[in-house]
Design a protein around this motif. Sequence first.
Motif, PDB file in Angstrom:
ATOM      1  N   CYS A  79      82.964 -21.742 -16.089  1.00 44.47           N
ATOM      2  CA  CYS A  79      84.015 -20.460 -16.467  1.00 44.47           C
ATOM      3  C   CYS A  79      84.056 -19.421 -15.703  1.00 44.47           C
ATOM      4  CB  CYS A  79      82.942 -19.980 -18.488  1.00 44.47           C
ATOM      5  SG  CYS A  79      81.469 -18.684 -16.855  1.00 44.47           S
ATOM      6  N   SER A  80      83.353 -19.460 -14.448  1.00 43.43           N
ATOM      7  CA  SER A  80      84.093 -18.415 -13.671  1.00 43.43           C
ATOM      8  C   SER A  80      83.241 -19.196 -12.665  1.00 43.43           C
ATOM      9  CB  SER A  80      83.113 -17.309 -13.323  1.00 43.43           C
ATOM     10  OG  SER A  80      83.634 -15.731 -12.817  1.00 43.43           O
ATOM     11  N   PRO A  81      84.389 -18.838 -11.307  1.00 41.43           N
ATOM     12  CA  PRO A  81      84.210 -19.268  -9.788  1.00 41.43           C
ATOM     13  C   PRO A  81      82.494 -19.533  -9.428  1.00 41.43           C
ATOM     14  CG  PRO A  81      86.300 -18.193  -9.843  1.00 41.43           C
ATOM     15  CD  PRO A  81      85.708 -17.487 -10.304  1.00 41.43           C
ATOM     16  N   ILE A  82      82.687 -20.243  -8.012  1.00 37.09           N
ATOM     17  CA  ILE A  82      80.932 -20.083  -7.766  1.00 37.09           C
ATOM     18  C   ILE A  82      81.077 -19.065  -6.491  1.00 37.09           C
ATOM     19  CG2 ILE A  82      79.587 -21.196  -5.457  1.00 37.09           C
ATOM     20  CD1 ILE A  82      81.712 -24.050  -5.790  1.00 37.09           C
ATOM     21  N   LYS A  83      79.665 -18.638  -7.297  1.00 42.03           N
ATOM     22  CA  LYS A  83      79.000 -16.833  -6.190  1.00 42.03           C
ATOM     23  C   LYS A  83      79.332 -17.348  -5.039  1.00 42.03           C
ATOM     24  CE  LYS A  83      77.938 -14.703 -10.907  1.00 42.03           C
ATOM     25  NZ  LYS A  83      77.168 -13.506 -10.787  1.00 42.03           N
ATOM     26  N   VAL A  84      78.866 -16.494  -3.837  1.00 44.04           N
ATOM     27  CA  VAL A  84      78.793 -16.711  -2.432  1.00 44.04           C
ATOM     28  C   VAL A  84      78.826 -15.890  -1.797  1.00 44.04           C
ATOM     29  CG1 VAL A  84      79.085 -17.730  -0.256  1.00 44.04           C
ATOM     30  CG2 VAL A  84      80.445 -19.034  -2.683  1.00 44.04           C
ATOM     31  N   THR A  85      77.387 -15.387  -0.495  1.00 38.80           N
ATOM     32  CA  THR A  85      76.728 -14.572  -0.612  1.00 38.80           C
ATOM     33  C   THR A  85      76.159 -15.681   0.959  1.00 38.80           C
ATOM     34  OG1 THR A  85      76.312 -12.697  -0.181  1.00 38.80           O
ATOM     35  CG2 THR A  85      74.750 -13.729  -0.943  1.00 38.80           C
ATOM     36  N   VAL A  86      76.373 -14.317   1.716  1.00 34.29           N
ATOM     37  CA  VAL A  86      75.654 -14.356   3.224  1.00 34.29           C
ATOM     38  C   VAL A  86      74.798 -13.542   3.625  1.00 34.29           C
ATOM     39  CG1 VAL A  86      78.079 -13.312   4.698  1.00 34.29           C
ATOM     40  CG2 VAL A  86      76.566 -14.576   6.037  1.00 34.29           C
ATOM     41  N   THR A  87      73.859 -13.728   4.638  1.00 26.16           N
ATOM     42  CA  THR A  87      72.427 -12.531   4.688  1.00 26.16           C
ATOM     43  C   THR A  87      71.755 -12.913   6.070  1.00 26.16           C
ATOM     44  OG1 THR A  87      70.485 -11.369   4.436  1.00 26.16           O
ATOM     45  CG2 THR A  87      70.962 -13.999   3.444  1.00 26.16           C
ATOM     46  N   ALA A  88      71.428 -12.596   6.900  1.00 25.36           N
ATOM     47  CA  ALA A  88      71.006 -12.263   8.144  1.00 25.36           C
ATOM     48  C   ALA A  88      69.082 -12.298   7.697  1.00 25.36           C
ATOM     49  CB  ALA A  88      70.813 -11.658   9.134  1.00 25.36           C
ATOM     50  N   THR A  89      69.186 -10.648   7.144  1.00 22.02           N
ATOM     51  CA  THR A  89      67.844 -10.026   6.729  1.00 22.02           C
ATOM     52  C   THR A  89      66.736 -11.082   5.155  1.00 22.02           C
ATOM     53  OG1 THR A  89      68.645  -8.896   5.194  1.00 22.02           O
ATOM     54  CG2 THR A  89      68.526  -8.032   7.272  1.00 22.02           C
ATOM     55  N   GLY A  90      67.942 -11.582   4.334  1.00 23.24           N
ATOM     56  CA  GLY A  90      67.692 -12.181   3.351  1.00 23.24           C
ATOM     57  C   GLY A  90      66.913 -10.907   2.212  1.00 23.24           C
ATOM     58  N   ASP A  91      67.461  -9.871   2.419  1.00 25.39           N
ATOM     59  CA  ASP A  91      67.267  -8.902   1.679  1.00 25.39           C
ATOM     60  C   ASP A  91      68.029  -8.709   0.200  1.00 25.39           C
ATOM     61  OD1 ASP A  91      65.966  -6.127   0.402  1.00 25.39           O
ATOM     62  OD2 ASP A  91      67.582  -4.900   2.205  1.00 25.39           O
ATOM     63  N   LEU A  92      67.807  -9.986  -0.534  1.00 24.58           N
ATOM     64  CA  LEU A  92      68.006  -9.590  -1.212  1.00 24.58           C
ATOM     65  C   LEU A  92      67.522  -9.916  -2.567  1.00 24.58           C
ATOM     66  CD1 LEU A  92      71.264 -11.889  -0.949  1.00 24.58           C
ATOM     67  CD2 LEU A  92      71.214  -9.982  -0.700  1.00 24.58           C
ATOM     68  N   SER A  93      67.711  -9.321  -4.179  1.00 18.68           N
ATOM     69  CA  SER A  93      66.480  -9.197  -5.001  1.00 18.68           C
ATOM     70  C   SER A  93      66.745 -10.094  -6.497  1.00 18.68           C
ATOM     71  CB  SER A  93      66.840  -8.169  -5.996  1.00 18.68           C
ATOM     72  OG  SER A  93      66.398  -7.952  -7.013  1.00 18.68           O
ATOM     73  N   PRO A  94      66.753 -11.283  -6.591  1.00 22.68           N
ATOM     74  CA  PRO A  94      66.704 -12.277  -7.150  1.00 22.68           C
ATOM     75  C   PRO A  94      67.051 -11.891  -8.386  1.00 22.68           C
ATOM     76  CG  PRO A  94      64.368 -11.995  -6.897  1.00 22.68           C
ATOM     77  CD  PRO A  94      64.623 -11.406  -5.453  1.00 22.68           C
ATOM     78  N   GLN A  95      66.630 -10.087  -8.884  1.00 24.95           N
ATOM     79  CA  GLN A  95      67.386  -9.824 -10.547  1.00 24.95           C
ATOM     80  C   GLN A  95      68.444  -8.549  -9.993  1.00 24.95           C
ATOM     81  OE1 GLN A  95      63.751  -9.717  -9.862  1.00 24.95           O
ATOM     82  NE2 GLN A  95      63.550 -10.837 -11.113  1.00 24.95           N
ATOM     83  N   ALA A  96      68.929  -9.275  -8.891  1.00 26.21           N
ATOM     84  CA  ALA A  96      70.808  -8.388  -8.849  1.00 26.21           C
ATOM     85  C   ALA A  96      71.792  -9.340  -9.863  1.00 26.21           C
ATOM     86  CB  ALA A  96      71.467  -8.477  -7.116  1.00 26.21           C
ATOM     87  N   ALA A  97      72.473  -8.711  -9.957  1.00 33.41           N
ATOM     88  CA  ALA A  97      73.524  -9.245 -11.415  1.00 33.41           C
ATOM     89  C   ALA A  97      74.245 -10.487 -10.603  1.00 33.41           C
ATOM     90  CB  ALA A  97      74.557  -8.215 -11.254  1.00 33.41           C
ATOM     91  N   PHE A  98      74.350 -10.387  -8.656  1.00 33.42           N
ATOM     92  CA  PHE A  98      74.831 -11.761  -8.311  1.00 33.42           C
ATOM     93  C   PHE A  98      74.180 -12.644  -9.300  1.00 33.42           C
ATOM     94  CE2 PHE A  98      75.083 -14.809  -4.792  1.00 33.42           C
ATOM     95  CZ  PHE A  98      76.124 -14.358  -4.831  1.00 33.42           C
ATOM     96  N   PHE A  99      73.048 -12.731  -9.615  1.00 34.76           N
ATOM     97  CA  PHE A  99      72.338 -13.924  -9.587  1.00 34.76           C
ATOM     98  C   PHE A  99      72.403 -14.411 -10.884  1.00 34.76           C
ATOM     99  CE2 PHE A  99      70.665 -12.554  -5.436  1.00 34.76           C
ATOM    100  CZ  PHE A  99      70.811 -13.715  -4.427  1.00 34.76           C
ATOM    101  N   ALA A 100      72.655 -13.450 -12.008  1.00 34.02           N
ATOM    102  CA  ALA A 100      72.805 -13.359 -13.727  1.00 34.02           C
ATOM    103  C   ALA A 100      73.856 -15.383 -13.233  1.00 34.02           C
ATOM    104  CB  ALA A 100      72.897 -12.593 -13.870  1.00 34.02           C
ATOM    105  N   ASP A 101      74.320 -15.443 -14.614  1.00 37.76           N
ATOM    106  CA  ASP A 101      74.805 -15.903 -15.508  1.00 37.76           C
ATOM    107  C   ASP A 101      74.928 -17.375 -14.935  1.00 37.76           C
ATOM    108  OD1 ASP A 101      76.983 -13.310 -16.219  1.00 37.76           O
ATOM    109  OD2 ASP A 101      76.531 -13.587 -13.979  1.00 37.76           O
ATOM    110  N   GLU A 102      73.454 -18.183 -15.420  1.00 43.02           N
ATOM    111  CA  GLU A 102      72.874 -19.402 -14.946  1.00 43.02           C
ATOM    112  C   GLU A 102      74.318 -20.452 -15.056  1.00 43.02           C
ATOM    113  OE1 GLU A 102      69.980 -20.234 -17.813  1.00 43.02           O
ATOM    114  OE2 GLU A 102      68.962 -19.207 -16.904  1.00 43.02           O
ATOM    115  N   GLU A 103      75.104 -20.005 -15.925  1.00 44.44           N
ATOM    116  CA  GLU A 103      76.174 -21.074 -16.230  1.00 44.44           C
ATOM    117  C   GLU A 103      77.071 -21.252 -14.524  1.00 44.44           C
ATOM    118  OE1 GLU A 103      76.345 -18.169 -17.726  1.00 44.44           O
ATOM    119  OE2 GLU A 103      77.889 -18.032 -18.070  1.00 44.44           O
ATOM    120  N   VAL A 104      77.260 -20.379 -13.701  1.00 43.91           N
ATOM    121  CA  VAL A 104      77.777 -20.626 -12.367  1.00 43.91           C
ATOM    122  C   VAL A 104      77.243 -20.668 -11.188  1.00 43.91           C
ATOM    123  CG1 VAL A 104      78.952 -18.519 -11.156  1.00 43.91           C
ATOM    124  CG2 VAL A 104      79.525 -18.462 -13.593  1.00 43.91           C
ATOM    125  N   GLU A 105      77.295 -21.312 -10.228  1.00 44.49           N
ATOM    126  CA  GLU A 105      76.288 -22.047  -9.313  1.00 44.49           C
ATOM    127  C   GLU A 105      76.219 -20.492  -8.014  1.00 44.49           C
ATOM    128  OE1 GLU A 105      78.106 -25.665  -7.260  1.00 44.49           O
ATOM    129  OE2 GLU A 105      76.605 -25.260  -5.556  1.00 44.49           O
TER     130      GLU A 105
END
Length: 249
Positions: A79-105
Motif C-alpha cells: 500500500c505504501s513504498p518500502i521505507k529506507v534509512t541509513v545510520t552509523a551510530t544505530g541511534d534509532l528507536s524501534p518505537q519510532a513511527a518509521f518502524f510502524a506499519d507492518e504491511e510495509v518493509e
Amino acid sequence: MTRPYVLLSCAMSIDGYLDRETPCKLTMSNAADFDRVDQLRAESDAIMVGASTVRRDDPHLMVRSEERRLSRLAAGRSCSPIKVTVTATGDLSPQAAFFADEEVEKLVYCPQSSARRIAAMLGSAATVIGVGAQVSMGAVVRDLGDRGVRRLMVEGGGHLHTQFIVDELADELQLVIAPFFVGEPGAPRFVEAGRFPWTASRRARLAESRAIADVVLLRYALSDRFDGRSLPAGSDSASATAGSLRPQP
Ligand SMILES: NC(=O)c1ccc[n+]([C@@H]2O[C@H](COP(=O)([O-])OP(=O)(O)OC[C@H]3O[C@@H](n4cnc5c(N)ncnc54)[C@H](OP(=O)(O)O)[C@@H]3O)[C@@H](O)[C@H]2O)c1
C-alpha cells in the motif's frame, strides 16, 4: 542490476533551511503541496530519509491518500513504498513511527561492523543491511536495485541530499521554496558543504517551475535519465516551462 531512478524531494525556507534549530517540527509547505508529495510517494518503490530525520521528525513516510493506497494494492504492490534509512551510530528507536506499519518493509543501512548490534537492537522492526566499512549512497542504491527498487524518493535531510548530489546519483530534484525565513545558523540546510557537480559553469537544467498556493516548486533535471514525468496538476497551482524564469537578455 538497474540503478533506481533517484528523485530528491524537499521543502526549504527562502534562506535555504530545512527546519529550525530547535527540534519542534516546522511546517514548510501547504495542503496542495503535501498532496503532490503524496502522489510522488505513491509512484515510488522506496522512500529514504536520514536517521536524523527519523529522530527529529518521527515521520511515518506512508502514502496518505486511501485512493492511492488502493490503487497500489490493485497493481499488486504494497500500500505504501518500502521505507529506507541509513545510520552509523544505530541511534534509532524501534518505537519510532518509521518502524510502524507492518504491511510495509523497512530497511536500515549501516556499516558492516555495526550491523549485528543494530539488528539485535531493532529486532523484527526492520531488516538491517551492513554495507562496507562506511556506507556510500552508491552501495545503498545498488542494493536497492538488486531488491527490485526502480524508483527511489529521497526525502532528506540535508546530509543525505548532499551525498546523493555530490556522488552524482540523483536524477531529479523537486525543491519547494516556502515563503519565509528561518535565520538560525545552526538549523539544518538543504545541503551541506561539498564539491557539487552543478556549478556556475555547469548549470543544472531547470525543467519546470510551478506556484502551488504560497510555495514555489522548482524541478531540476540532474541527469540524462530525467524522465520528465508530468506532475499532478493540483489545485491552486500555476506552471511555467523552464525558459520563463530566465532573465530576459
Ligand atoms: N523540509 C524538508 O523537506 C525536510 C525533509 C527532511 C528532513 N528535514 C529536516 O532536516 C533535518 C535533518 O537533516 P540532517 O541533514 O541533519 O540529517 P539527515 O540527512 O536526515 O540524517 C543524517 C544522519 O543520517 C545518517 N547518515 C547519513 N549518511 C550516512 C552515511 N553515509 N553513513 C552512515 N550514516 C549516515 C547519520 O545517522 P547517525 O547519526 O544515526 O549515524 C546522520 O547523522 C531535520 O531537522 C528534519 O526535520 C526537512
